[in-house]
Design a protein around this motif. Structure first.
Motif, PDB file in Angstrom:
ATOM      1  N   GLU A 239       0.825  -1.212   0.000  1.00 26.19           N
ATOM      2  CA  GLU A 239       0.000   0.000   0.000  1.00 26.19           C
ATOM      3  C   GLU A 239       0.859   1.262   0.000  1.00 26.19           C
ATOM      4  O   GLU A 239       0.443   2.302  -0.500  1.00 26.19           O
ATOM      5  N   ASN A 240       2.031   1.173   0.585  1.00 24.40           N
ATOM      6  CA  ASN A 240       2.897   2.348   0.718  1.00 24.40           C
ATOM      7  C   ASN A 240       3.913   2.494  -0.405  1.00 24.40           C
ATOM      8  O   ASN A 240       4.571   3.525  -0.506  1.00 24.40           O
ATOM      9  N   LEU A 241       4.079   1.456  -1.228  1.00 26.14           N
ATOM     10  CA  LEU A 241       5.041   1.520  -2.330  1.00 26.14           C
ATOM     11  C   LEU A 241       4.333   2.043  -3.581  1.00 26.14           C
ATOM     12  O   LEU A 241       3.861   1.279  -4.416  1.00 26.14           O
ATOM     13  N   LEU A 242       4.258   3.352  -3.675  1.00 23.23           N
ATOM     14  CA  LEU A 242       3.584   4.016  -4.783  1.00 23.23           C
ATOM     15  C   LEU A 242       4.558   4.924  -5.517  1.00 23.23           C
ATOM     16  O   LEU A 242       5.574   5.335  -4.966  1.00 23.23           O
ATOM     17  N   ALA A 243       4.234   5.236  -6.761  1.00 27.00           N
ATOM     18  CA  ALA A 243       5.015   6.194  -7.552  1.00 27.00           C
ATOM     19  C   ALA A 243       4.069   7.281  -8.029  1.00 27.00           C
ATOM     20  O   ALA A 243       3.109   6.999  -8.743  1.00 27.00           O
TER      21      ALA A 243
ATOM     22  N   LEU B 189       9.291   8.416   9.799  1.00 22.89           N
ATOM     23  CA  LEU B 189      10.143   7.516   9.017  1.00 22.89           C
ATOM     24  C   LEU B 189       9.379   6.922   7.832  1.00 22.89           C
ATOM     25  O   LEU B 189       9.880   6.891   6.701  1.00 22.89           O
ATOM     26  N   VAL B 190       8.148   6.470   8.079  1.00 17.39           N
ATOM     27  CA  VAL B 190       7.368   5.893   6.982  1.00 17.39           C
ATOM     28  C   VAL B 190       7.028   6.954   5.942  1.00 17.39           C
ATOM     29  O   VAL B 190       7.063   6.695   4.742  1.00 17.39           O
ATOM     30  N   ARG B 191       6.714   8.173   6.408  1.00 16.10           N
ATOM     31  CA  ARG B 191       6.442   9.260   5.448  1.00 16.10           C
ATOM     32  C   ARG B 191       7.657   9.501   4.561  1.00 16.10           C
ATOM     33  O   ARG B 191       7.541   9.671   3.349  1.00 16.10           O
ATOM     34  N   TRP B 192       8.844   9.523   5.192  1.00 18.34           N
ATOM     35  CA  TRP B 192      10.065   9.736   4.410  1.00 18.34           C
ATOM     36  C   TRP B 192      10.279   8.591   3.419  1.00 18.34           C
ATOM     37  O   TRP B 192      10.630   8.826   2.250  1.00 18.34           O
ATOM     38  N   LEU B 193      10.075   7.367   3.870  1.00 24.78           N
ATOM     39  CA  LEU B 193      10.264   6.213   2.988  1.00 24.78           C
ATOM     40  C   LEU B 193       9.287   6.249   1.818  1.00 24.78           C
ATOM     41  O   LEU B 193       9.660   5.956   0.677  1.00 24.78           O
ATOM     42  N   LYS B 194       8.030   6.612   2.082  1.00 21.54           N
ATOM     43  CA  LYS B 194       7.028   6.682   1.009  1.00 21.54           C
ATOM     44  C   LYS B 194       7.425   7.708  -0.043  1.00 21.54           C
ATOM     45  O   LYS B 194       7.422   7.438  -1.249  1.00 21.54           O
ATOM     46  N   VAL B 195       7.766   8.908   0.426  1.00 21.53           N
ATOM     47  CA  VAL B 195       8.118  10.000  -0.505  1.00 21.53           C
ATOM     48  C   VAL B 195       9.353   9.642  -1.320  1.00 21.53           C
ATOM     49  O   VAL B 195       9.385   9.815  -2.548  1.00 21.53           O
ATOM     50  N   ASN B 196      10.359   9.122  -0.646  1.00 19.24           N
ATOM     51  CA  ASN B 196      11.623   8.880  -1.336  1.00 19.24           C
ATOM     52  C   ASN B 196      11.634   7.590  -2.139  1.00 19.24           C
ATOM     53  O   ASN B 196      12.399   7.465  -3.097  1.00 19.24           O
ATOM     54  N   PHE B 197      10.776   6.625  -1.777  1.00 25.60           N
ATOM     55  CA  PHE B 197      10.607   5.477  -2.664  1.00 25.60           C
ATOM     56  C   PHE B 197      10.023   5.960  -3.990  1.00 25.60           C
ATOM     57  O   PHE B 197      10.486   5.567  -5.067  1.00 25.60           O
TER      58      PHE B 197
ATOM     59  N   ALA C 292      12.696   7.779  -5.998  1.00 25.23           N
ATOM     60  CA  ALA C 292      13.709   6.868  -6.544  1.00 25.23           C
ATOM     61  C   ALA C 292      13.138   6.027  -7.683  1.00 25.23           C
ATOM     62  O   ALA C 292      13.796   5.802  -8.707  1.00 25.23           O
ATOM     63  N   PHE C 293      11.909   5.550  -7.512  1.00 29.09           N
ATOM     64  CA  PHE C 293      11.298   4.712  -8.550  1.00 29.09           C
ATOM     65  C   PHE C 293      11.065   5.517  -9.825  1.00 29.09           C
ATOM     66  O   PHE C 293      11.337   5.042 -10.940  1.00 29.09           O
ATOM     67  N   ILE C 294      10.562   6.741  -9.667  1.00 29.93           N
ATOM     68  CA  ILE C 294      10.349   7.612 -10.827  1.00 29.93           C
ATOM     69  C   ILE C 294      11.673   7.854 -11.540  1.00 29.93           C
ATOM     70  O   ILE C 294      11.755   7.802 -12.782  1.00 29.93           O
ATOM     71  N   ALA C 295      12.728   8.126 -10.762  1.00 30.60           N
ATOM     72  CA  ALA C 295      14.055   8.337 -11.353  1.00 30.60           C
ATOM     73  C   ALA C 295      14.506   7.096 -12.120  1.00 30.60           C
ATOM     74  O   ALA C 295      15.075   7.200 -13.217  1.00 30.60           O
ATOM     75  N   TRP C 296      14.238   5.915 -11.555  1.00 26.22           N
ATOM     76  CA  TRP C 296      14.660   4.657 -12.197  1.00 26.22           C
ATOM     77  C   TRP C 296      13.992   4.474 -13.561  1.00 26.22           C
ATOM     78  O   TRP C 296      14.656   4.119 -14.542  1.00 26.22           O
ATOM     79  N   ILE C 297      12.694   4.736 -13.643  1.00 27.74           N
ATOM     80  CA  ILE C 297      11.997   4.570 -14.920  1.00 27.74           C
ATOM     81  C   ILE C 297      12.477   5.612 -15.930  1.00 27.74           C
ATOM     82  O   ILE C 297      12.554   5.336 -17.140  1.00 27.74           O
ATOM     83  N   HIS C 298      12.855   6.806 -15.458  1.00 30.27           N
ATOM     84  CA  HIS C 298      13.431   7.801 -16.372  1.00 30.27           C
ATOM     85  C   HIS C 298      14.798   7.350 -16.892  1.00 30.27           C
ATOM     86  O   HIS C 298      15.154   7.616 -18.044  1.00 30.27           O
ATOM     87  N   VAL C 299      15.564   6.659 -16.040  1.00 32.94           N
ATOM     88  CA  VAL C 299      16.841   6.098 -16.507  1.00 32.94           C
ATOM     89  C   VAL C 299      16.582   5.062 -17.605  1.00 32.94           C
ATOM     90  O   VAL C 299      17.288   5.019 -18.620  1.00 32.94           O
TER      91      VAL C 299
END
Length: 428
Positions: free
Chosen positions: A89-93, A325-333, A336-343
């Motif tokens: 539920e928390n792993l969103l892009a 901590l969870v808020r930070w992980l959600k935002v930064n996941f 990072a995921f968006i950056a990965w798909i752009h790569v």
């Protein structure tokens, strides 16, 4: 979760025709995969030398960013204690699930302006993801220290009577306190030897107070008993007790120390829970925010009600009040995921230009293959695009290191191909 194949093929008369041909061969006629267009904007091409060098750099950047994405995802799983549903539920892009984000990918013009060179865009991505990686290390270190300290305290309050903390078990009335001559000891007595203890404890040493022993607590194997004696007989009593398999615990009743330990335990527990969730527990006429597990709360209230012979109406509502901590992980996941798909998009663009030449004319496409038909899908794609590179079959059999094309130690096909694996978690 699932995996995708991100591929590209040169435009025929139009890029639309390229797309329609692939869609018909893989989805419309054979149902081998779910296919969709993958939109890549008109990026700045630059020189051939720059593209060749950038191709190698992007391969390294791809691996690095994927690693950070997986680290953030796995840490989310650790913090949420491997509750798989909560983690997903928390792993969103960008506020949507990963499959939706990939299949509806749109280049983020604000973060990665296409007027910039390809190299600059890759550097922007690298800088942002490196910052996330560094922040994760520091936050993980702080959280792990907190978790470790809490576990150490929890261990003291668990286990057998031989090792656990006794502060939560004993009461002031169990001891003779503030006496110049007398002292109360706590003794762990094996259940099998309890009758021997009753018969012998008064005579294990001189000056033991008769009938001063009571059972204060028990676990599966032992009883915890108190016994009062004169201070000068303590050493002799300890020695004789050990000979008879009775273990005297090192414990002094000190209310201030016990209170401090309990407060420290509560503080660490609250700090840890605040990092990710708070549970709202409503009782009749009251409301409290309790950092605990809902089922445990219900059980505790139920037990308390039984002891008091009263009926307590409990209404437990669990709300995912995300801690910092969870808020930070959600935002930064998400970042990072968006950056990965752009790569991935950058890699497809660069490889397509290197393979198919200028002017830029290719169609990027996304395939979500069916597991059972992957081999058949490969065969269909090969038949569609084998004319692009007649040497592809030979290269598959014997990988070669061709500068700029990243062919060594990876699959090579006559079309540009990259895998996006969304299976990011390893649940314990």
């Amino acid at each position: 979760m699932t995996e995708f194949w991100l591929i590209s093929a040169p435009g025929e008369k139009t890029c639309q025709q390229t797309w329609e041909k692939l869609h018909a061969a893989t989805t419309k006629n054979n149902n081998l995969a779910v296919s969709s267009k993958f939109n890549i904007p008109d990026l700045k091409v630059g020189t051939l030398d720059v593209l060749v060098g950038l191709s190698d750099e992007l391969a390294k950047l791809d691996a690095f960013v994927e690693g950070v994405v997986k680290k953030v995802a796995q840490y989310m799983a650790d913090v949420l204690e491997d509750s798989k549903d909560k983690v997903q539920e928390n792993l969103l892009a960008n506020g949507v699930d990963l499959v939706t984000y990939i299949t509806r990918f749109q280049w983020d013009m604000a973060k990665y302006p296409i007027k910039q060179s390809l190299k600059n865009i890759s550097e922007i991505i690298a800088k942002g993801v490196t910052q996330i990686d560094n922040d994760l290390k520091s936050r993980a270190s702080a959280y792990n220290n907190l978790k470790g300290n809490l576990q150490n305290l929890e261990r003291k309050n668990a286990g057998s009577l031989l090792t656990r903390s006794l502060a939560e078990i004993v009461k002031k009335d169990d001891f003779v306190l503030d006496s110049e001559y007398l002292v109360t000891l706590l003794v762990v007595v094996p259940k099998l030897n309890h009758n021997d203890w009753i018969k012998q404890y008064e005579t294990l040493a001189e000056m033991v107070v008769p009938r001063s022993s009571n059972v204060l607590s028990e676990d599966q194997d032992s009883y915890l008993c108190n016994v009062t004696l004169f201070r000068k007989a303590v050493d002799d009593f300890r020695h004789k007790a050990r000979e008879n398999k009775f273990i005297v615990r090192d414990f002094q009743y000190n209310e201030e120390e016990m209170k401090a330990d309990k407060e420290e335990m509560n503080r660490l527990s609250t700090d840890k829970k605040k990092q990710f969730v708070l549970l709202c527990t409503f009782t009749t006429g009251t409301m409290s925010l309790i950092p605990d597990q809902g089922t445990k709360i219900c059980k505790l209230h139920s037990m308390a009600a039984k002891k008091k012979n009263t009926h307590t109406h409990i209404h437990t509502h669990i709300h995912a009040f995300s801690g910092p901590l969870v808020r930070w992980l959600k935002v930064n996941f998400s970042e990072a995921f968006i950056a990965w798909i752009h790569v991935k998009a950058l890699r497809v663009f660069v490889e397509s230009v290197l393979r198919y030449g200028l002017p830029v004319n290719f169609q990027a496409m996304l395939l979500q293959p069916n597991k059972k038909t992957m081999k058949k899908l490969r065969e269909v794609l090969y038949e569609l695009y084998k004319h692009l590179d007649s040497s592809a079959a030979a290269i598959i059999d014997a990988p070669m290191d061709i500068p700029g094309l990243n062919l060594s130690q990876q699959e090579y096909y006559p079309y540009v191909y990259y895998k996006i694996d969304c299976n990011l978690l390893e649940f314990k």
